[in-house]
Design an enzyme around this catalytic site. Structure first.
Site, PDB file in Angstrom:
ATOM      1  N   GLU A  68       0.824  -1.211   0.000  1.00 30.06           N
ATOM      2  CA  GLU A  68       0.000   0.000   0.000  1.00 30.06           C
ATOM      3  C   GLU A  68       0.860   1.263   0.000  1.00 30.06           C
ATOM      4  OE1 GLU A  68      -3.097  -0.250  -0.717  1.00 30.06           O
ATOM      5  OE2 GLU A  68      -2.989  -2.428  -0.534  1.00 30.06           O
ATOM      6  N   HIS A  71       1.772   2.198  -3.525  1.00 34.65           N
ATOM      7  CA  HIS A  71       0.711   2.993  -4.152  1.00 34.65           C
ATOM      8  C   HIS A  71       0.803   4.449  -3.682  1.00 34.65           C
ATOM      9  CE1 HIS A  71      -1.497  -0.268  -6.018  1.00 34.65           C
ATOM     10  NE2 HIS A  71      -1.630  -0.910  -4.873  1.00 34.65           N
TER      11      HIS A  71
END
Length: 153
Positions: A68, A71
């Protein structure tokens, strides 16, 4: 693990592996069922599935956090942050993040109904039950008889 402990873990991983600070909010989201985590494009916050930590431990959670954070940092840098992008794949490999979340829900085993032709002995497996008075064997047009339910993986 609490949300505050998660926040400090995410901040620590961001500094150690990405050499950039994590300036937004990281929380557990119990509504996530099949994904390990989620990056919100508009608010830049991160959500994580608590099941990953409970079922697989902190090591697997750290891999999801790295995923994550890839991202997060790529989006803020204006680079390709989607799974298909080369920048994302390279940064994920460099940091050692998980490409996919581990299985979080157990899949149901497929159940088949077993029928046998009374004439030729052909065995037929079907997911749905069939009316043996209406349907016949496709090989010899003989009558079918229901045998049993079978589980297949």
């Amino acid at each position: 693990m609490t949300d505050q402990a998660l926040q400090t873990l995410v901040e620590k991983i961001s500094i150690v592996f990405f050499q950039k600070p994590f300036l937004h909010q990281a929380t557990f989201n119990r509504r996530l069922k099949t994904t390990g985590g989620r990056y919100h494009l508009a608010s830049h916050h991160l959500d994580f599935n608590p099941t990953v930590f409970l079922k697989y431990g902190q090591e697997e959670l750290e891999k999801v956090i790295k995923h994550e954070l890839c991202h997060y940092h790529l989006h803020l840098a204006g680079k390709g942050y989607q799974h298909k992008d080369k920048d994302f794949k390279e940064l994920l490999a460099k940091t050692g993040g998980a490409r996919y979340a581990p299985p979080l829900v157990e899949r149901k085993k497929a159940v088949f109904h077993q029928y046998q032709c009374q004439s030729c002995g052909e065995v037929i497996l079907r997911k749905r039950r069939i009316d043996t008075t209406r349907y016949v064997c496709g090989k010899c047009h003989g009558r079918l008889s229901w045998q049993a339910k079978k589980e297949q993986i």
